[in-house]
Design a protein around this motif. Structure first.
Motif, mmCIF file in Angstrom:
data_model
loop_
_atom_site.group_PDB
_atom_site.id
_atom_site.type_symbol
_atom_site.label_atom_id
_atom_site.label_comp_id
_atom_site.label_asym_id
_atom_site.label_seq_id
_atom_site.Cartn_x
_atom_site.Cartn_y
_atom_site.Cartn_z
ATOM 1 N N THR A 120 0.826 -1.210 0.000
ATOM 2 C CA THR A 120 0.000 0.000 0.000
ATOM 3 C C THR A 120 0.859 1.259 0.000
ATOM 4 O O THR A 120 0.547 2.240 -0.698
ATOM 5 C CB THR A 120 -0.931 0.006 1.224
ATOM 6 N N ALA A 121 1.959 1.226 0.762
ATOM 7 C CA ALA A 121 2.830 2.397 0.857
ATOM 8 C C ALA A 121 3.591 2.653 -0.441
ATOM 9 O O ALA A 121 3.809 3.809 -0.836
ATOM 10 C CB ALA A 121 3.814 2.211 2.014
ATOM 11 N N PHE A 122 4.010 1.602 -1.120
ATOM 12 C CA PHE A 122 4.802 1.757 -2.339
ATOM 13 C C PHE A 122 3.950 2.078 -3.566
ATOM 14 O O PHE A 122 4.445 2.667 -4.528
ATOM 15 C CB PHE A 122 5.607 0.484 -2.606
ATOM 16 N N TYR A 136 3.894 5.657 -5.355
ATOM 17 C CA TYR A 136 5.155 6.051 -5.972
ATOM 18 C C TYR A 136 5.388 5.293 -7.284
ATOM 19 O O TYR A 136 5.770 5.895 -8.300
ATOM 20 C CB TYR A 136 6.317 5.800 -5.006
ATOM 21 N N LEU A 137 5.167 3.990 -7.264
ATOM 22 C CA LEU A 137 5.365 3.225 -8.485
ATOM 23 C C LEU A 137 4.332 3.575 -9.544
ATOM 24 O O LEU A 137 4.629 3.533 -10.742
ATOM 25 C CB LEU A 137 5.341 1.720 -8.185
ATOM 26 N N THR A 138 3.142 3.943 -9.113
ATOM 27 C CA THR A 138 2.123 4.367 -10.073
ATOM 28 C C THR A 138 2.587 5.624 -10.809
ATOM 29 O O THR A 138 2.421 5.745 -12.036
ATOM 30 C CB THR A 138 0.782 4.640 -9.372
ATOM 31 N N MET A 139 3.189 6.554 -10.084
ATOM 32 C CA MET A 139 3.704 7.767 -10.725
ATOM 33 C C MET A 139 4.805 7.434 -11.724
ATOM 34 O O MET A 139 4.901 8.050 -12.792
ATOM 35 C CB MET A 139 4.226 8.740 -9.659
ATOM 36 N N ILE A 140 5.634 6.459 -11.392
ATOM 37 C CA ILE A 140 6.701 6.053 -12.303
ATOM 38 C C ILE A 140 6.118 5.425 -13.569
ATOM 39 O O ILE A 140 6.559 5.709 -14.683
ATOM 40 C CB ILE A 140 7.664 5.075 -11.599
ATOM 41 N N VAL A 141 5.123 4.569 -13.389
ATOM 42 C CA VAL A 141 4.484 3.942 -14.546
ATOM 43 C C VAL A 141 3.807 5.005 -15.418
ATOM 44 O O VAL A 141 3.884 4.960 -16.654
ATOM 45 C CB VAL A 141 3.469 2.866 -14.103
ATOM 46 N N GLU A 142 3.163 5.975 -14.792
ATOM 47 C CA GLU A 142 2.525 7.061 -15.550
ATOM 48 C C GLU A 142 3.560 7.864 -16.329
ATOM 49 O O GLU A 142 3.314 8.290 -17.472
ATOM 50 C CB GLU A 142 1.741 7.958 -14.595
ATOM 51 N N LEU A 184 1.761 -5.871 -9.894
ATOM 52 C CA LEU A 184 3.208 -6.095 -9.890
ATOM 53 C C LEU A 184 3.747 -6.238 -8.473
ATOM 54 O O LEU A 184 4.494 -7.175 -8.169
ATOM 55 C CB LEU A 184 3.893 -4.930 -10.605
ATOM 56 N N LEU A 185 3.369 -5.322 -7.591
ATOM 57 C CA LEU A 185 3.893 -5.337 -6.224
ATOM 58 C C LEU A 185 3.407 -6.555 -5.442
ATOM 59 O O LEU A 185 4.173 -7.154 -4.680
ATOM 60 C CB LEU A 185 3.499 -4.049 -5.495
ATOM 61 N N VAL A 186 2.156 -6.915 -5.613
ATOM 62 C CA VAL A 186 1.632 -8.101 -4.930
ATOM 63 C C VAL A 186 2.367 -9.350 -5.424
ATOM 64 O O VAL A 186 2.780 -10.206 -4.640
ATOM 65 C CB VAL A 186 0.115 -8.245 -5.153
ATOM 66 N N GLY A 187 2.543 -9.443 -6.747
ATOM 67 C CA GLY A 187 3.221 -10.606 -7.307
ATOM 68 C C GLY A 187 4.648 -10.729 -6.822
ATOM 69 O O GLY A 187 5.085 -11.805 -6.385
ATOM 70 N N LEU A 239 5.562 -13.866 -4.390
ATOM 71 C CA LEU A 239 6.278 -14.909 -5.115
ATOM 72 C C LEU A 239 7.706 -15.072 -4.631
ATOM 73 O O LEU A 239 8.226 -16.183 -4.560
ATOM 74 C CB LEU A 239 6.274 -14.607 -6.616
ATOM 75 N N PHE A 240 8.349 -13.965 -4.271
ATOM 76 C CA PHE A 240 9.756 -14.024 -3.886
ATOM 77 C C PHE A 240 9.963 -14.061 -2.377
ATOM 78 O O PHE A 240 11.077 -13.861 -1.904
ATOM 79 C CB PHE A 240 10.516 -12.851 -4.506
ATOM 80 N N ASP A 241 8.934 -14.315 -1.641
ATOM 81 C CA ASP A 241 9.049 -14.432 -0.187
ATOM 82 C C ASP A 241 9.359 -15.883 0.177
ATOM 83 O O ASP A 241 8.510 -16.759 0.083
ATOM 84 C CB ASP A 241 7.744 -13.983 0.484
ATOM 85 N N ARG A 242 10.585 -16.133 0.592
ATOM 86 C CA ARG A 242 11.005 -17.497 0.939
ATOM 87 C C ARG A 242 10.198 -18.058 2.101
ATOM 88 O O ARG A 242 10.011 -19.265 2.214
ATOM 89 C CB ARG A 242 12.490 -17.513 1.313
ATOM 90 N N GLY A 243 9.750 -17.169 2.982
ATOM 91 C CA GLY A 243 9.003 -17.640 4.136
ATOM 92 C C GLY A 243 7.641 -18.202 3.780
ATOM 93 O O GLY A 243 7.070 -18.986 4.536
#
Length: 209
Positions: free
Chosen positions: A127-129, A132-138, A158-161, A165-169
């Motif tokens: 939620t926090a990121f 910022y990433l939306t502005m970059i994509v825009e 993208l952020l959820v995936g 996906l990359f969380d080893r835990g």
């Protein structure tokens, strides 16, 4: 000798720093509140003035880390000398992953008994990121680098995936399995954003935890 009074925020950070140092050297489970106050040199009551429990220390550490990473991402987002693709690379490879100093907190979260807290913190990070990433994509759309019609939803996907996906835990991937997924991520990003070589495979593999 008179006791030196410290600014409350300075004292809080001092306790937090000591706790994180002990967590990383002794392990979270083997560190007690007594260990922390001895390291700082304060009474146990002082600890409980700032933190109700050792678990709250872990939460505060995560919040402080996230805040610092968001400041980094904010600076990247506002840098007019970088293209959208360059900004996205910096954010995903440097700002979004948890630093090595946070690994002890991640291990704490990966305990099965903390699964709800783990999920809560992951949602907070996503939620926090997202803004910022939306502005970059825009920006990438304006530059003609990315080709999407719903930048915020694509960013959230993208952020959820990436987070899950990359969380080893969560999945317990081996190094080999994780390497294959990192290699695939570059192509997935290109298709998701309609770009080309947004993050080369060698850069992704160099970021492998």
């Amino acid at each position: 000798m008179a006791r030196i009074a410290k600014d409350p925020q300075e004292r809080r950070n001092e306790i937090l720093d000591a706790a994180m140092d002990l967590f990383n050297t002794k392990g979270y489970e083997h560190t007690s509140v007594s260990d922390i106050v001895k390291r700082v040199g304060v009474a146990q009551g002082t600890f409980y003035y700032y933190f109700r429990s050792k678990e709250e220390i872990a939460a505060a550490a995560h919040e402080r880390s996230l805040s610092a990473r968001l400041e980094f991402v904010k600076e990247i987002t506002q840098d007019r000398n970088l293209t959208a693709a360059e900004k996205l690379r910096k954010v995903l490879l440097q700002g979004f992953p948890a630093p090595e100093t946070d690994q002890v907190i991640l291990e704490y979260l990966h305990d099965e008994s903390n699964s709800i807290l783990h999920q809560k913190w992951m949602v907070a990070k996503i939620t926090a990121f997202t803004p910022y990433l939306t502005m970059i994509v825009e920006q990438g759309i304006e530059e003609g680098e990315f080709h999407v019609t719903n930048p915020r939803e694509v960013t959230e996907f993208l952020l959820v995936g990436v987070s899950f996906l990359f969380d080893r835990g969560i999945f317990g991937w081996s190094d080999e399995e994780l390497s294959r997924k990192y290699q695939a991520l570059g192509g997935i990003l290109d298709r998701l954003l309609g770009g080309k070589d947004i993050i080369p495979a060698n850069e992704l593999l160099g970021n492998l935890p």
